[in-house]
Design a protein around this motif. Sequence first.
Motif, mmCIF file in Angstrom:
data_model
loop_
_atom_site.group_PDB
_atom_site.id
_atom_site.type_symbol
_atom_site.label_atom_id
_atom_site.label_comp_id
_atom_site.label_asym_id
_atom_site.label_seq_id
_atom_site.Cartn_x
_atom_site.Cartn_y
_atom_site.Cartn_z
ATOM 1 N N ALA A 110 -12.363 -10.921 -4.925
ATOM 2 C CA ALA A 110 -12.932 -12.097 -4.072
ATOM 3 C C ALA A 110 -12.385 -11.850 -2.521
ATOM 4 O O ALA A 110 -12.792 -12.685 -1.696
ATOM 5 C CB ALA A 110 -11.742 -13.208 -4.758
ATOM 6 N N ALA A 111 -11.110 -11.117 -2.808
ATOM 7 C CA ALA A 111 -10.284 -11.810 -1.054
ATOM 8 C C ALA A 111 -10.897 -10.784 0.202
ATOM 9 O O ALA A 111 -11.196 -11.590 1.258
ATOM 10 C CB ALA A 111 -9.255 -11.251 -1.495
ATOM 11 N N ILE A 112 -12.061 -9.972 -0.186
ATOM 12 C CA ILE A 112 -12.951 -9.323 0.731
ATOM 13 C C ILE A 112 -14.271 -9.577 1.168
ATOM 14 O O ILE A 112 -14.393 -9.449 2.135
ATOM 15 C CB ILE A 112 -12.905 -7.943 -0.442
ATOM 16 N N GLU A 113 -14.593 -10.331 -0.197
ATOM 17 C CA GLU A 113 -15.994 -11.036 0.206
ATOM 18 C C GLU A 113 -15.231 -12.579 1.052
ATOM 19 O O GLU A 113 -16.614 -12.087 1.922
ATOM 20 C CB GLU A 113 -16.379 -11.982 -1.547
ATOM 21 N N LYS A 114 -14.653 -13.041 0.846
ATOM 22 C CA LYS A 114 -14.125 -14.206 1.792
ATOM 23 C C LYS A 114 -14.148 -13.235 3.376
ATOM 24 O O LYS A 114 -14.679 -13.661 4.211
ATOM 25 C CB LYS A 114 -12.926 -14.613 1.531
ATOM 26 N N ALA A 115 -13.727 -12.144 3.681
ATOM 27 C CA ALA A 115 -12.810 -11.568 4.758
ATOM 28 C C ALA A 115 -14.631 -10.872 4.888
ATOM 29 O O ALA A 115 -14.427 -11.700 6.298
ATOM 30 C CB ALA A 115 -12.577 -10.313 4.345
ATOM 31 N N ARG A 116 -15.090 -10.609 4.618
ATOM 32 C CA ARG A 116 -16.261 -10.173 5.234
ATOM 33 C C ARG A 116 -17.363 -11.242 5.905
ATOM 34 O O ARG A 116 -17.942 -11.544 6.014
ATOM 35 C CB ARG A 116 -17.251 -9.607 3.449
ATOM 36 N N LYS A 117 -17.064 -12.493 4.886
ATOM 37 C CA LYS A 117 -18.275 -13.686 5.767
ATOM 38 C C LYS A 117 -17.498 -14.217 6.646
ATOM 39 O O LYS A 117 -18.509 -14.646 7.096
ATOM 40 C CB LYS A 117 -18.021 -14.291 4.537
ATOM 41 N N ARG A 118 -16.379 -14.454 6.779
ATOM 42 C CA ARG A 118 -15.417 -14.829 8.084
ATOM 43 C C ARG A 118 -16.176 -13.228 9.138
ATOM 44 O O ARG A 118 -16.467 -14.299 10.240
ATOM 45 C CB ARG A 118 -14.166 -14.727 7.602
#
Length: 250
Positions: A110-118
């Motif tokens: 979940a953290a990685i997905e947030k980072a990828r989006k940003r």
Amino acid sequence: MKAYLIDDEQANREVLHILVQKYYPEITIIGESDNLDTFLNSRQLQENTDLLFLDILMPDSTGFDLLNRLKKRRFEVILVTGFEQFALQAFEHSVIDYILKPIDKDRFCAAIEKARKRISEKKLIDSVKSQLDDRCKIAVIKNKKTHYINCSGVAYMVGQSGGYTSIFCKNGDSYLVSKSLSTLENEHKEVPYLIRASQSVIINLDDIASCDQGGSGYIGLKTNDFEVFLPRRKKREVLQQVDAYLKSQS
């Protein structure tokens, strides 16, 4: 995406390696260290890093020491720690996420997905800004030659009498052009970082050093330590534009 790991325990770094390789093989880990200094002392590492996995408590420092020293960073930060009590302090430093050890796989993803989006959003903004800079140029005459300066290199413009405008650049150059401030404003109204701060001044929001919101208010620029007075009737509008732009860049 390029990632860097900082954790004083090798076992923790190995866990991050395994998780990244298993679930996000497209992420390249460009390096790791057991202290802050290696990363702090390398501008190249900072510029090449998209995502930093950062431990909080280390023998002689904390991850917050790094964040305090690198306030204007382009990379995203995921804090990985065994302590819950730092969560509020973490998000005050605008980190993308906060993961507790031992690391839960779903929480990690979940953290990685947030980072990828940003990171994707930032790269899109940078691309649009780069294309805009290529189109956005101001013609100036110096030594009987016409030069074209990028709008991004302009720090501020000051309207003069007789329909002239003085242009001051971040690199210290200055020019006098035979166009009014209003004409330049209309010609470059699509440029989000150039705003009319007062009747006689256009500023580059990327050059802001400080905002004094008391009274009528002032905006201080880095270039020439220039200060722009904000009249009361204009202050709220200008500060809203400043805030919206800076948030879009964070």
